[in-house]
Design a protein around this motif. Structure first.
Motif, mmCIF file in Angstrom:
data_model
loop_
_atom_site.group_PDB
_atom_site.id
_atom_site.type_symbol
_atom_site.label_atom_id
_atom_site.label_comp_id
_atom_site.label_asym_id
_atom_site.label_seq_id
_atom_site.Cartn_x
_atom_site.Cartn_y
_atom_site.Cartn_z
ATOM 1 N N TYR A 96 0.832 -1.208 0.000
ATOM 2 C CA TYR A 96 0.000 0.000 0.000
ATOM 3 C C TYR A 96 0.867 1.259 0.000
ATOM 4 O O TYR A 96 0.660 2.183 -0.777
ATOM 5 C CB TYR A 96 -0.925 -0.013 1.222
ATOM 6 N N GLN A 156 0.962 3.980 -2.985
ATOM 7 C CA GLN A 156 0.525 5.363 -2.782
ATOM 8 C C GLN A 156 1.708 6.334 -2.761
ATOM 9 O O GLN A 156 1.579 7.493 -2.344
ATOM 10 C CB GLN A 156 -0.278 5.458 -1.481
ATOM 11 N N GLY A 182 3.805 -2.659 -5.358
ATOM 12 C CA GLY A 182 3.172 -1.345 -5.242
ATOM 13 C C GLY A 182 3.299 -0.536 -6.519
ATOM 14 O O GLY A 182 2.356 0.141 -6.939
ATOM 15 N N LYS A 216 -4.949 0.972 -5.616
ATOM 16 C CA LYS A 216 -4.609 1.016 -4.204
ATOM 17 C C LYS A 216 -4.996 -0.290 -3.516
ATOM 18 O O LYS A 216 -4.194 -0.926 -2.840
ATOM 19 C CB LYS A 216 -5.321 2.209 -3.551
ATOM 20 N N TRP A 217 -6.263 -0.717 -3.720
ATOM 21 C CA TRP A 217 -6.742 -1.912 -3.018
ATOM 22 C C TRP A 217 -6.234 -3.195 -3.665
ATOM 23 O O TRP A 217 -5.982 -4.181 -2.987
ATOM 24 C CB TRP A 217 -8.274 -1.890 -2.909
ATOM 25 N N THR A 237 -2.711 -3.645 -2.376
ATOM 26 C CA THR A 237 -2.762 -4.050 -0.970
ATOM 27 C C THR A 237 -3.100 -5.539 -0.860
ATOM 28 O O THR A 237 -2.475 -6.289 -0.100
ATOM 29 C CB THR A 237 -3.811 -3.215 -0.210
#
Lengths: 438, 120
Positions: A22, A26, A91, A101-102, A105
């Motif tokens: 994550y 990000q 990432g 993003k999800w 993750t």
């Protein structure tokens, strides 16, 4: 492996993979120090996401395969690079939008779980081979335990000359010898035995810091250069909550014996010498503070493990039950918060004490030189125990062939890879009748 | 006289020695911290930056990339991959002024970089 696989460790590995993927997705934190300066190019749209991913893959993939996996297999604890460099790549693979993003993750969490079972799976597979070489692999790291207190003397030699380095080297040997001879005594009927390697390490690291602090040098004027980067520091501060969560999880994973911060503390932790392991981790932190903090300030991107300081208390919390786990998580998270808020202050401080920045550079050089050598010799010892006829030939030959190669593996990985590959080779030889078991 | 600063973070003494052995009296080498070294190139008080570390990209070149920009920097080697001689020579001709590599590759790559610098 040394860790147990249960609901808690599965959950912690998943959380570690998830939070670090994550952070990388990000653009908040990456583990590879070389990746951090690439992010401003991406954020300023000079570089696209594909190139960012390609760079991350190029910088980190070789280290995961060539260094992380073999070091983890030989040491029986996952070296942290194996998971955090992989999550750097995961990432960067996905776009930094809501969907990416999800997705990243989730993939990060999955990777953590697969790594946990995969490492144990490799161990189990090795264990059923006709020639079992798993026991010999512990020899790879055996020299680290008895000789790592040598590195501060070498760092001093780099920084302050051979004479001072030699003096500290001799004193380190004397401290160890004296502790072995006189370090056992009885207080109120309780017998206390000081650990000789721990005392030697403690002495030599203190000597190293004292020598570095005593060196006078003109200020560098870098605080002026860093002043333009205040918005980067603000960017990191904005993400302090997520970073502290990552710090807590990294610390907890260390306490649960899932991960170790470097080959030195890994070998010591695997042997149950937690105090020594913590001192080694502290020494590495001294080496990494300037590198992590300066790259963070010029890029606005931090590291999911910070300056590696979080590992020091985390190692000391091993085997302290539920309170140890809670303590490790909380202290890890707090250290991360402190690091983030001290970023600007420490950068300016390095300008006032340039000797301390040099100390960081010299510590890292000295540690990696010592690890290169002791892991190589350790690999030779392990290979010799696996196959006394061809063990030395294989590892020595492998070392020099690697040096001449156009695609050389890190020298530090030659010992572990040499020993593991020889173990597999003798099993093949056994199958065709060339390696009878006595 | 070509002014070279050794920044990066590992094996600086070794790098400086190799560069001096090749350049003899044609070069002036000074060892600095990576920040000072990158600043020296930025202020034009030095012509070239050399740096090494275990990964060839982190300690070796990160500060130079941050201060000078990636267009001025070349990662000559990373673990598992060294640039070919052609690529190295092209990097120097393309105007790269900061070079980072894995410390163990120093003896292989510095001679090629220096040779091409002298051709410019």
């Amino acid at each position: 492996m040394i860790f147990e696989i249960n609901a808690l460790t599965i959950l912690v590995m998943a959380a570690l993979g998830a939070v670090s993927a994550y952070l990388a997705n990000q653009n908040i934190a990456v583990f590879n120090d070389g990746m951090r300066p690439m992010y401003p190019q991406y954020l300023n749209k000079v570089m696209d996401r594909k190139t960012l991913f390609a760079t991350s893959f190029a910088l980190s993939f070789g280290l995961v395969i060539g260094f992380g996996l073999p070091t983890s297999i030989a040491g029986k604890i996952i070296i942290v690079h194996t998971i955090l460099l992989a999550t750097d790549i995961i990432g960067a693979l996905f776009n930094d939008d809501e969907k990416g993003k999800w997705l990243s993750t989730a993939v990060g969490a999955l990777f953590g779980i697969v790594l946990l079972f995969g490492m144990q799976g490799i161990m189990d597979a090795f264990a059923i081979l006709p020639v079992n070489f798993l026991g010999s692999l512990s020899l790879v790291g055996s020299l680290i335990i008895i000789s790592f207190s040598v590195f501060p003397a070498i760092a001093i030699a780099y920084q302050a000359g051979v004479t001072k380095g030699a003096i500290v080297l001799v004193l380190t040997m004397i401290v160890k010898q004296l502790t072995v001879l006189f370090g056992k005594f009885t207080i109120n009927g309780v017998s206390v035995a000081l650990n000789a390697d721990g005392m030697a390490l403690l002495f030599s690291i203190i000597a190293m810091v004292v020598v570095a602090a005593s060196i006078k040098r003109d200020a560098t004027g870098s605080s002026a250069a860093f002043a333009v980067f205040t918005k980067n520091i603000d960017r990191i501060k904005k993400n302090v909550l997520t970073l502290s969560l990552a710090g807590g999880i990294v610390a907890l994973a260390t306490t649960l014996l899932l991960i170790a911060e470097g080959p030195g503390s890994l070998a010591l932790t695997a042997e149950g010498q937690y105090f020594e392991a913590a001192i080694v981790a502290l020494g590495r932190t001294i080496g990494f503070i300037p590198l992590v903090m300066t790259t963070a300030i010029i890029s606005g991107v931090y590291s999911p493990a910070g300056t590696k300081m979080i590992h020091v208390p985390a190692i000391l919390f091993i085997n302290m039950g539920i309170m140890g786990m809670v303590g490790s998580f909380v202290v890890g998270a707090l250290i991360m918060v402190a690091e983030v808020f001290l970023l600007g202050f420490i950068a300016m401080g390095m300008d006032k004490f340039p000797g301390m920045k040099d100390l960081g550079d010299n510590t890292r050089t000295a540690m990696s030189k010592v690890l290169d050598l002791v892991l190589l010799v350790g690999g030779m010892l392990a290979a010799n125990q696996i196959a006394p006829t061809i063990g030395y030939i294989w590892v020595i030959g492998f070392y020099f062939l690697n040096q001449t190669s156009k695609k050389p593996l890190p020298t530090m990985a030659i010992g572990p890879i040499g020993a593991i590959s020889l173990g597999l080779i003798v099993n093949v030889l056994h199958l065709i009748g060339l390696f009878p078991i006595a | 006289m070509i002014r070279i600063v050794v920044g990066g973070q590992m094996d600086k003494q070794l790098l400086a020695r190799i560069i001096e052995n090749i350049g003899k009296d044609k070069v002036q080498v000074s060892i600095k911290s990576d920040i000072e070294a990158a600043l020296a190139v930025q202020m034009k008080t030095a012509d070239y930056y050399f740096g090494a570390c275990a990964t060839g990209a982190g300690g070796a070149l990160a500060i130079a990339i941050g201060l000078l920009g990636p267009q001025s920097c070349a990662s000559i080697s990373i673990p598992g991959k060294i640039m070919s001689e052609t690529e190295i020579r092209k990097a120097v001709q393309d105007g790269k002024v900061a070079f980072g590599f894995v410390n163990n590759d120093a003896e292989k790559v510095i001679p090629m970089i220096m040779d091409e610098i002298f051709k410019k």
